[in-house]
Design a protein around this motif. Structure first.
Motif, mmCIF file in Angstrom:
data_model
loop_
_atom_site.group_PDB
_atom_site.id
_atom_site.type_symbol
_atom_site.label_atom_id
_atom_site.label_comp_id
_atom_site.label_asym_id
_atom_site.label_seq_id
_atom_site.Cartn_x
_atom_site.Cartn_y
_atom_site.Cartn_z
ATOM 1 N N ASN A 77 3.061 36.318 -59.056
ATOM 2 C CA ASN A 77 2.852 36.026 -60.300
ATOM 3 C C ASN A 77 1.632 36.424 -61.027
ATOM 4 O OD1 ASN A 77 5.601 35.097 -60.405
ATOM 5 N ND2 ASN A 77 5.278 33.286 -59.284
ATOM 6 N N GLY A 78 0.649 36.990 -60.120
ATOM 7 C CA GLY A 78 -0.682 37.327 -60.883
ATOM 8 C C GLY A 78 -1.574 36.204 -60.728
ATOM 9 N N TRP A 79 -1.440 35.290 -59.863
ATOM 10 C CA TRP A 79 -2.227 33.885 -59.806
ATOM 11 C C TRP A 79 -3.304 34.409 -58.530
ATOM 12 C CZ3 TRP A 79 -2.525 29.887 -63.226
ATOM 13 C CH2 TRP A 79 -1.549 29.741 -63.874
ATOM 14 N N LEU A 114 -7.664 30.471 -59.704
ATOM 15 C CA LEU A 114 -6.806 30.072 -61.016
ATOM 16 C C LEU A 114 -6.013 29.043 -60.260
ATOM 17 C CD1 LEU A 114 -5.811 33.466 -62.745
ATOM 18 C CD2 LEU A 114 -7.185 31.652 -63.999
ATOM 19 N N GLN A 119 -7.984 25.797 -60.170
ATOM 20 C CA GLN A 119 -8.217 25.113 -61.336
ATOM 21 C C GLN A 119 -6.895 24.543 -61.979
ATOM 22 O OE1 GLN A 119 -9.662 28.040 -63.830
ATOM 23 N NE2 GLN A 119 -11.752 28.035 -63.435
ATOM 24 N N ARG A 120 -5.790 25.264 -61.948
ATOM 25 C CA ARG A 120 -4.563 24.580 -62.335
ATOM 26 C C ARG A 120 -4.218 23.222 -61.477
ATOM 27 N NH1 ARG A 120 1.367 27.352 -62.063
ATOM 28 N NH2 ARG A 120 1.048 26.946 -59.644
ATOM 29 N N ARG A 174 -6.402 21.164 -60.214
ATOM 30 C CA ARG A 174 -7.166 20.296 -60.636
ATOM 31 C C ARG A 174 -6.902 19.605 -62.115
ATOM 32 N NH1 ARG A 174 -13.333 21.525 -59.582
ATOM 33 N NH2 ARG A 174 -12.588 21.469 -57.354
ATOM 34 N N ARG A 175 -6.500 20.520 -62.852
ATOM 35 C CA ARG A 175 -6.047 20.175 -64.285
ATOM 36 C C ARG A 175 -4.944 19.245 -64.016
ATOM 37 N NH1 ARG A 175 -6.724 25.631 -65.684
ATOM 38 N NH2 ARG A 175 -4.566 25.698 -65.647
ATOM 39 N N ILE A 227 -5.941 15.810 -63.013
ATOM 40 C CA ILE A 227 -6.488 14.951 -63.935
ATOM 41 C C ILE A 227 -5.288 14.573 -65.218
ATOM 42 C CG2 ILE A 227 -8.252 15.375 -66.031
ATOM 43 C CD1 ILE A 227 -9.830 16.932 -64.228
ATOM 44 N N MET A 283 -2.598 6.096 -69.554
ATOM 45 C CA MET A 283 -1.910 6.100 -70.722
ATOM 46 C C MET A 283 -0.665 5.083 -70.533
ATOM 47 S SD MET A 283 -0.492 8.767 -73.439
ATOM 48 C CE MET A 283 1.249 8.332 -73.639
ATOM 49 N N ALA A 297 5.315 37.824 -69.261
ATOM 50 C CA ALA A 297 5.801 36.600 -68.843
ATOM 51 C C ALA A 297 5.144 36.366 -67.257
ATOM 52 C CB ALA A 297 7.204 36.323 -68.893
ATOM 53 N N GLN A 298 5.126 37.400 -66.719
ATOM 54 C CA GLN A 298 4.795 37.409 -65.334
ATOM 55 C C GLN A 298 3.338 37.100 -65.056
ATOM 56 O OE1 GLN A 298 6.340 41.045 -63.714
ATOM 57 N NE2 GLN A 298 8.265 40.068 -63.500
ATOM 58 N N GLU A 299 2.454 37.253 -66.012
ATOM 59 C CA GLU A 299 0.942 37.190 -65.873
ATOM 60 C C GLU A 299 0.853 35.709 -66.060
ATOM 61 O OE1 GLU A 299 -1.826 39.281 -65.917
ATOM 62 O OE2 GLU A 299 -0.100 40.710 -65.366
ATOM 63 N N PRO A 300 -0.415 34.980 -65.531
ATOM 64 C CA PRO A 300 -0.598 33.613 -65.688
ATOM 65 C C PRO A 300 -0.723 33.189 -67.139
ATOM 66 C CG PRO A 300 -1.938 34.701 -64.198
ATOM 67 C CD PRO A 300 -1.310 35.629 -64.567
ATOM 68 N N ASP A 312 -3.247 28.326 -68.889
ATOM 69 C CA ASP A 312 -3.777 27.952 -67.590
ATOM 70 C C ASP A 312 -4.993 28.425 -67.171
ATOM 71 O OD1 ASP A 312 -1.436 26.297 -66.762
ATOM 72 O OD2 ASP A 312 -0.388 28.481 -66.792
ATOM 73 N N GLY A 314 -9.514 28.129 -67.538
ATOM 74 C CA GLY A 314 -10.222 27.349 -67.842
ATOM 75 C C GLY A 314 -10.003 25.756 -66.892
ATOM 76 N N SER A 315 -11.157 25.448 -66.511
ATOM 77 C CA SER A 315 -11.382 24.078 -65.648
ATOM 78 C C SER A 315 -11.214 23.069 -66.319
ATOM 79 C CB SER A 315 -12.591 24.370 -64.749
ATOM 80 O OG SER A 315 -13.742 24.393 -65.612
ATOM 81 N N ALA A 316 -11.236 21.966 -65.625
ATOM 82 C CA ALA A 316 -11.104 20.581 -66.256
ATOM 83 C C ALA A 316 -12.379 20.374 -67.172
ATOM 84 C CB ALA A 316 -10.857 19.778 -65.378
ATOM 85 N N TYR A 356 -12.362 21.860 -70.508
ATOM 86 C CA TYR A 356 -11.479 21.045 -71.481
ATOM 87 C C TYR A 356 -12.310 19.844 -71.825
ATOM 88 C CZ TYR A 356 -7.625 24.023 -71.059
ATOM 89 O OH TYR A 356 -6.624 25.266 -71.135
#
Lengths: 55, 307
Positions: free
Chosen positions: A10-12, A16, A19-20, A22-23, A26, A34, B12-15, B19, B21-23, B26
């Motif tokens: 899927n290109g990951w 990446l 990072q995903r 970890r996000r 969080i 909440m 659509a197949q690309e990330p 998604d 950027g790190s926490a 943000y």
């Protein structure tokens, strides 16, 4: 992130994906905070209303 | 038609850009340093308000004010990515540096805005939720999208957004707005121009490059220096209002007088500084103004606790 990193179907890249994850962790913690906040405020308000109705 | 469909499928197949950027990116998107001042002044407004507030309600209100402030900062960074990219002070921010996609910053800001306002309405009260919504709207739309690129009075009028947190805090605690929170509003509102113009003097070339009509860019250094002194004179008067109007005591009056003296001295020294000293004094005034606001609100709190 290095351009040489291997991508999955899927290109990951591993960076990446890390990072995903970890996000997502969080975001999960934020959601839990909440939900807890809503629960606690509800309890506080209910307690106040019960105390007021008993007076 | 089929070609477009294939391209869409490939995309659509690309990330998804969401998604990236790190926490930490943000968190940076929420301008945590600005947020700390917002949270602090909001907390003071809450503590100074009449009546008592359950600690859980107070913590919830503070968290929601922080989330709202972060949301408006994210929307600001999304919209200002083009000018942030050409300014040395801001080019490493998450959006212009490419670490966070612009669309991701936009959706992050919108979701957080909605979440903070709706939660404030449900958990605290409608007045504080309405004030929070107005603050986010004023900062993200009125200041960022309209004033900032059009008028040298951008930060004068836009300062209203940064001045509202103590009013929100007060409204969260008391479900009302009275003279006291409006004085807190006035203090931050009048404090904002000398604070930002001191920075704008140092970063004048940046603002010129980015075509942002800050006062030093449009009116020149001399006019800006005069305006800094003028606003500083008004500020020291406004800061004394809590004592004059009788809702703060001698502790506040004495502390504020000392802080005012240093503030006006720095402003006057900057006004008469030569070219070699100007940037150093402007940086000093900028740094001192942050310290000053923190201490003024700390004094308000200390005076209330002692009194």
């Amino acid at each position: 992130m290095s351009d040489n990193e291997q991508k999955d179907a899927n290109g990951w890249t591993p960076t990446l994906l890390k990072q995903r994850r970890r996000r997502a962790a969080i975001m999960g913690i934020a959601l839990a905070i909440m939900v807890t906040m809503f629960f606690l405020v509800t309890v506080v308000r209910l307690s106040a209303n019960i105390a007021a109705s008993g007076q | 038609m089929s070609q477009i469909k294939n391209e869409t499928l490939n995309q659509a197949q690309e990330p998804a850009s969401l998604d990236a950027g790190s926490a930490a990116d943000y968190i940076a998107l929420m301008k945590p340093r600005v947020m700390s001042l917002v949270v602090f002044t909001g907390l003071i407004g809450m503590v100074m308000a009449p009546g008592t507030m359950h600690p859980i309600m107070a913590i919830s209100a503070i968290v929601l004010i922080a989330v709202g402030a972060g949301a408006s900062a994210a929307l600001n960074m999304w919209y200002d990515a083009d000018i942030d990219a050409v300014m040395s002070r801001t080019q490493d921010r998450p959006v212009p540096s490419g670490r966070v996609d612009g669309d991701a910053a936009l959706s992050f800001g919108l979701w957080m805005s909605g979440l903070s306002v709706l939660s404030m309405a449900v958990l605290i009260n409608y007045l504080s939720a309405a004030l929070l919504a107005f603050t986010i709207f004023f900062y993200a739309v009125v200041y960022t999208m309209y004033l900032k690129r059009r008028t040298a009075q951008n930060i004068v009028i836009g300062g209203a957004a940064g001045a509202l947190p103590p009013v929100i805090g007060w409204a969260a605690a008391s479900n009302s707005v009275s003279l006291e929170p409006l004085i807190f509003f006035a203090i931050i509102f009048i404090w904002t121009p000398p604070h930002f113009w001191a920075l704008a003097l140092v970063k004048n070339e940046d603002y010129k490059t980015a075509n942002v009509p800050m006062l030093p860019v449009t009116a020149g250094t001399a006019t800006t220096l005069n305006q800094i002194v003028a606003y500083s004179v008004v500020l020291i008067g406004v800061v004394m209002l809590p004592y004059i109007l009788g809702f703060s005591g001698m502790l506040y009056a004495a502390g504020a007088a000392v802080l005012n003296l240093i503030f006006i001295s720095l402003a006057v020294l900057l006004r008469f500084a030569d070219d070699t000293q100007r940037n150093r004094l402007a940086t000093m005034l900028f740094a001192y103004s942050i310290f000053y606001l923190f201490l003024i609100f700390t004094l308000l709190l200390a005076d209330r606790l002692v009194g």
